[in-house]
Design an enzyme around this catalytic site. Structure first.
Site, PDB file in Angstrom:
ATOM      1  CG  ASN A 183      -0.164  -0.195   2.721  1.00  4.64           C
ATOM      2  OD1 ASN A 183       1.025  -0.261   2.538  1.00  4.64           O
ATOM      3  ND2 ASN A 183      -0.820   0.315   3.958  1.00  4.64           N
ATOM      4  CE  LYS A 184       3.650   2.053   3.797  1.00  3.50           C
ATOM      5  NZ  LYS A 184       2.694   1.090   4.787  1.00  3.50           N
ATOM      6  CG  HIS A 185       4.202   7.320  -2.278  1.00  2.82           C
ATOM      7  ND1 HIS A 185       4.231   6.855  -0.694  1.00  2.82           N
ATOM      8  CD2 HIS A 185       2.908   7.935  -2.461  1.00  2.82           C
ATOM      9  CE1 HIS A 185       2.893   7.637  -0.432  1.00  2.82           C
ATOM     10  NE2 HIS A 185       2.280   8.256  -1.052  1.00  2.82           N
TER      11      HIS A 185
END
Length: 225
Positions: A183-185
């Protein structure tokens, strides 16, 4: 049935398959291959640091950073009330004491106005956590840390590419950590990174990552990694 809305959807439309196949074809599927080293250096460069140490996840990055900074029994570490359990858990595992500071209602980041009131003779470090892509107001934090001789541990797990007055987030702490959870960039599936400008701290984190094997006496362990 209500339509399922995922928290995140990983976007894998680059060269992921090509690189995975290259790992398989060459047999380098562990951290000893060239990909990890390339990623460490490129990522460190991107956030303006000298050294990058890749680890299995962002939580492990915080654990290693706490240990590398020498935080231990009875020490106090200041951190915000609003953050993931990994931040507090790493402090507790080290035998130290989490001291929480409430958050600013506008940014959800640590309330700088309350920070100095939490400092005691036992305070060893300030853990700043940038929340939801909004940077902590770092200039006053740096001033307070310098005033009291405190270390700064910067959790930049949600800050890939973000800046504070033109300086990359992840470039402020003695040690700064990132996460590459889906769910991170930027995602590596799982994964984390520690970045620093301190060569001694970098080597300490590398040792902790690798079970504290010693270069000259590999299977003689004097510390727990």
């Amino acid at each position: 049935m209500t339509e399922f809305i995922p928290v995140n959807e990983p976007l894998l439309k680059g060269k992921e398959k090509q690189y995975l196949n290259e790992c398989i074809d060459t047999g380098w599927i562990s951290s000893e291959g060239s990909f990890v080293k390339q990623f460490e250096q490129a990522f460190a460069n991107r956030v303006g640091r000298k050294y990058g140490i890749a680890v299995c996840n962002g939580s492990m990055a915080i654990d290693a950073a706490i240990t590398a900074l020498g935080i231990g029994e009875g020490d106090e570490v200041i951190l915000p009330t609003f953050t993931i359990i990994s931040c507090a858990a790493a402090i507790v595992r080290a035998g130290a004491i989490p001291v929480v500071v409430d958050c600013d209602s506008t940014t959800w980041n640590i309330d700088i106005k309350q920070l100095e009131t939490k400092i005691t003779p036992k305070t060893k470090a300030i853990m700043v956590v940038h929340i939801y892509g909004l940077p902590v107001d770092m200039n006053p934090v740096l001033e307070i840390a310098a005033k009291y001789g405190l270390k700064i541990l910067e959790d930049a797990a949600e800050m890939h590419g973000q800046t504070y007055f033109g300086k990359p987030c992840g470039s402020f702490g003695e040690l700064s950590t990132f996460s590459f959870y889906p769910n991170k960039h930027i995602t590596t599936g799982e994964g984390g990174m520690i970045v620093t400008d301190d060569e001694i701290l970098a080597e300490k984190c590398r040792s902790l990552r690798n079970l504290c094997f010693q270069p000259q006496q590999r299977f003689i362990h004097e510390e727990l990694g």
